[in-house]
Design a protein around this motif. Structure first.
Motif, PDB file in Angstrom:
ATOM      1  N   ALA A  66       0.832  -1.208   0.000  1.00 23.72           N
ATOM      2  CA  ALA A  66       0.000   0.000   0.000  1.00 23.72           C
ATOM      3  C   ALA A  66       0.866   1.257   0.000  1.00 23.72           C
ATOM      4  CB  ALA A  66      -0.919  -0.003   1.218  1.00 23.72           C
ATOM      5  N   ARG A  67       1.990   1.211   0.716  1.00 26.16           N
ATOM      6  CA  ARG A  67       2.903   2.349   0.747  1.00 26.16           C
ATOM      7  C   ARG A  67       3.498   2.592  -0.635  1.00 26.16           C
ATOM      8  NH1 ARG A  67       8.424   3.337   1.579  1.00 26.16           N
ATOM      9  NH2 ARG A  67       8.888   5.145   2.902  1.00 26.16           N
ATOM     10  N   GLU A  68       3.901   1.524  -1.321  1.00 28.59           N
ATOM     11  CA  GLU A  68       4.458   1.662  -2.661  1.00 28.59           C
ATOM     12  C   GLU A  68       3.413   2.224  -3.632  1.00 28.59           C
ATOM     13  OE1 GLU A  68       7.799   0.939  -3.528  1.00 28.59           O
ATOM     14  OE2 GLU A  68       7.801   1.064  -1.339  1.00 28.59           O
ATOM     15  N   ALA A  69       2.188   1.731  -3.512  1.00 26.06           N
ATOM     16  CA  ALA A  69       1.118   2.214  -4.389  1.00 26.06           C
ATOM     17  C   ALA A  69       0.826   3.689  -4.130  1.00 26.06           C
ATOM     18  CB  ALA A  69      -0.143   1.380  -4.183  1.00 26.06           C
ATOM     19  N   ALA A  70       0.872   4.085  -2.846  1.00 31.16           N
ATOM     20  CA  ALA A  70       0.619   5.490  -2.504  1.00 31.16           C
ATOM     21  C   ALA A  70       1.714   6.382  -3.071  1.00 31.16           C
ATOM     22  CB  ALA A  70       0.532   5.648  -0.991  1.00 31.16           C
ATOM     23  N   TRP A  71       2.958   5.901  -3.048  1.00 29.21           N
ATOM     24  CA  TRP A  71       4.048   6.700  -3.633  1.00 29.21           C
ATOM     25  C   TRP A  71       3.835   6.878  -5.136  1.00 29.21           C
ATOM     26  CZ3 TRP A  71       8.060   9.529  -1.791  1.00 29.21           C
ATOM     27  CH2 TRP A  71       8.997   9.958  -2.728  1.00 29.21           C
ATOM     28  N   ARG A  72       3.480   5.792  -5.805  1.00 25.54           N
ATOM     29  CA  ARG A  72       3.237   5.882  -7.246  1.00 25.54           C
ATOM     30  C   ARG A  72       2.055   6.780  -7.559  1.00 25.54           C
ATOM     31  NH1 ARG A  72       4.201   0.284  -6.760  1.00 25.54           N
ATOM     32  NH2 ARG A  72       1.959  -0.128  -6.890  1.00 25.54           N
ATOM     33  N   GLY A  73       1.086   6.852  -6.649  1.00 21.80           N
ATOM     34  CA  GLY A  73      -0.079   7.708  -6.849  1.00 21.80           C
ATOM     35  C   GLY A  73       0.259   9.185  -6.803  1.00 21.80           C
ATOM     36  N   GLY A  74       1.340   9.536  -6.102  1.00 24.20           N
ATOM     37  CA  GLY A  74       1.820  10.913  -6.126  1.00 24.20           C
ATOM     38  C   GLY A  74       1.159  11.881  -5.161  1.00 24.20           C
ATOM     39  N   ARG A  75       0.250  11.409  -4.311  1.00 24.74           N
ATOM     40  CA  ARG A  75      -0.404  12.304  -3.359  1.00 24.74           C
ATOM     41  C   ARG A  75       0.306  12.234  -2.016  1.00 24.74           C
ATOM     42  NH1 ARG A  75      -5.474  14.367  -3.937  1.00 24.74           N
ATOM     43  NH2 ARG A  75      -5.759  14.104  -1.678  1.00 24.74           N
ATOM     44  N   ASP A 106      -0.541  13.368   0.984  1.00 27.64           N
ATOM     45  CA  ASP A 106      -1.343  12.981   2.139  1.00 27.64           C
ATOM     46  C   ASP A 106      -1.581  11.472   2.183  1.00 27.64           C
ATOM     47  OD1 ASP A 106      -2.910  13.102  -0.143  1.00 27.64           O
ATOM     48  OD2 ASP A 106      -4.676  13.912   0.864  1.00 27.64           O
ATOM     49  N   GLU A 107      -1.843  10.866   1.032  1.00 29.10           N
ATOM     50  CA  GLU A 107      -2.060   9.423   0.989  1.00 29.10           C
ATOM     51  C   GLU A 107      -0.782   8.668   1.320  1.00 29.10           C
ATOM     52  OE1 GLU A 107      -3.751   8.394  -2.763  1.00 29.10           O
ATOM     53  OE2 GLU A 107      -5.631   9.466  -2.379  1.00 29.10           O
ATOM     54  N   PHE A 108       0.356   9.159   0.844  1.00 27.92           N
ATOM     55  CA  PHE A 108       1.607   8.488   1.136  1.00 27.92           C
ATOM     56  C   PHE A 108       1.934   8.575   2.622  1.00 27.92           C
ATOM     57  CE2 PHE A 108       6.179   8.667   1.891  1.00 27.92           C
ATOM     58  CZ  PHE A 108       6.518   7.381   1.471  1.00 27.92           C
ATOM     59  N   GLU A 162      -0.071   8.738   5.148  1.00 24.08           N
ATOM     60  CA  GLU A 162      -0.913   7.792   5.888  1.00 24.08           C
ATOM     61  C   GLU A 162      -0.457   6.353   5.650  1.00 24.08           C
ATOM     62  OE1 GLU A 162      -3.170   8.418   8.184  1.00 24.08           O
ATOM     63  OE2 GLU A 162      -2.627  10.519   7.937  1.00 24.08           O
ATOM     64  N   ALA A 163      -0.084   6.026   4.410  1.00 24.26           N
ATOM     65  CA  ALA A 163       0.371   4.672   4.103  1.00 24.26           C
ATOM     66  C   ALA A 163       1.704   4.382   4.789  1.00 24.26           C
ATOM     67  CB  ALA A 163       0.499   4.487   2.593  1.00 24.26           C
ATOM     68  N   ASP A 164       2.579   5.363   4.840  1.00 23.73           N
ATOM     69  CA  ASP A 164       3.851   5.199   5.528  1.00 23.73           C
ATOM     70  C   ASP A 164       3.621   4.968   7.014  1.00 23.73           C
ATOM     71  OD1 ASP A 164       6.926   5.594   5.509  1.00 23.73           O
ATOM     72  OD2 ASP A 164       6.227   6.981   7.060  1.00 23.73           O
ATOM     73  N   ALA A 165       2.726   5.748   7.603  1.00 22.55           N
ATOM     74  CA  ALA A 165       2.407   5.591   9.025  1.00 22.55           C
ATOM     75  C   ALA A 165       1.816   4.214   9.294  1.00 22.55           C
ATOM     76  CB  ALA A 165       1.432   6.680   9.466  1.00 22.55           C
ATOM     77  N   ALA A 166       1.006   3.711   8.365  1.00 24.13           N
ATOM     78  CA  ALA A 166       0.398   2.392   8.546  1.00 24.13           C
ATOM     79  C   ALA A 166       1.456   1.293   8.558  1.00 24.13           C
ATOM     80  CB  ALA A 166      -0.621   2.132   7.439  1.00 24.13           C
ATOM     81  N   LEU A 167       2.472   1.434   7.729  1.00 21.07           N
ATOM     82  CA  LEU A 167       3.542   0.442   7.722  1.00 21.07           C
ATOM     83  C   LEU A 167       4.312   0.469   9.037  1.00 21.07           C
ATOM     84  CD1 LEU A 167       5.337  -1.691   6.460  1.00 21.07           C
ATOM     85  CD2 LEU A 167       6.623   0.142   5.328  1.00 21.07           C
ATOM     86  N   HIS A 168       4.671   1.653   9.492  1.00 23.16           N
ATOM     87  CA  HIS A 168       5.400   1.747  10.759  1.00 23.16           C
ATOM     88  C   HIS A 168       4.548   1.233  11.925  1.00 23.16           C
ATOM     89  CE1 HIS A 168       9.004   3.703   9.286  1.00 23.16           C
ATOM     90  NE2 HIS A 168       8.246   4.519   8.563  1.00 23.16           N
TER      91      HIS A 168
END
Length: 227
Positions: free
Chosen positions: A134-143, A145-147, A149-155
């Motif tokens: 999900a973190r990788e997908a959020a990075w590719r999405g380019g937003r 705010d989404e990244f 949140e996804a980064d925080a979810a991984l941590h």
């Protein structure tokens, strides 16, 4: 025969207020009154909790002071946090304390990674894989705010894999502050030079290598603020 007035034990006022605070806090934590929502009016709380107006008023005032509730003139009282520590951390989060926030992240995340490598379960590994994807997908999405949140979810998934309830609770309390530092480090756009690969961290946890996992977690936080 019903008990006489003299035989009824009436708790000291301070005790009644503490009990009422705990009742209010429990309903907030249970999700009955979600963050952003308005709690019942004072008369409704009096009826629901079986205590006097002054007791309700003092209990609400205490939770307002703690940063859990917020009174809005003409509108009511709203839940603004489920945690009394989070607002304190948020108030302390200023640009000149960024280094301190990074140090706190290191204290939590390095030890969590080490413990996760020792204690992770198949379910934890599946959660980590999902969070990483999900973190990788959020990075590719380019937003941004989404990244964030996804980064925080991984941590957070790493913290959960450590299986230390106190550590998880403390990390949740400072989560908003940590996300804020990541958002500030990212800026308005996701630039390639700011990307940090977290796959090696997940693989170290999967390999049950606590020293490597701790080293990978710490490496993200060597520069002023990294995700």
């Amino acid at each position: 025969m019903p008990p006489s007035v003299d035989s009824v034990v009436v708790p000291p006022r301070g005790h009644r207020v503490r009990q009422t605070i705990e009742q209010l806090r429990a309903r907030i934590l249970d999700g009955e009154w979600p963050v952003g929502g308005r709690i019942p009016t004072e008369p409704q709380l009096v009826a629901a909790l079986g205590v006097g107006r002054n007791t309700v008023r003092e209990a609400v005032r205490a939770l307002v002071h703690a940063g859990v509730l917020e009174c809005r003139q003409g509108s009511g009282t709203y839940v603004v946090s489920t945690d009394e520590l989070a607002p304190v951390v948020a108030r302390r989060l200023t640009d000149d304390r960024m280094t301190e926030v990074v140090e706190v992240r290191r204290a939590f995340e390095v030890e969590a990674a080490r413990l996760a490598a020792l204690r992770r379960t198949p379910g934890d590994l599946a959660a980590l894989d999902g969070a990483l994807a999900a973190r990788e997908a959020a990075w590719r999405g380019g937003r941004v705010d989404e990244f964030v949140e996804a980064d925080a979810a991984l941590h957070t998934a790493v913290i959960a894999a450590a299986h230390n309830g106190m550590l998880a609770g403390l990390y949740a309390s400072v989560g908003a502050a940590l996300r804020s530092t990541v958002a500030q480090s990212m800026g308005d756009t996701l630039e390639p030079e700011r990307y940090v690969d977290h796959s090696r961290l997940v693989e170290a946890i999967r390999a049950a290598d606590p020293e490597r996992a701790a080293r990978e977690a710490g490496a993200f936080l060597e520069s002023p603020v990294r995700a």
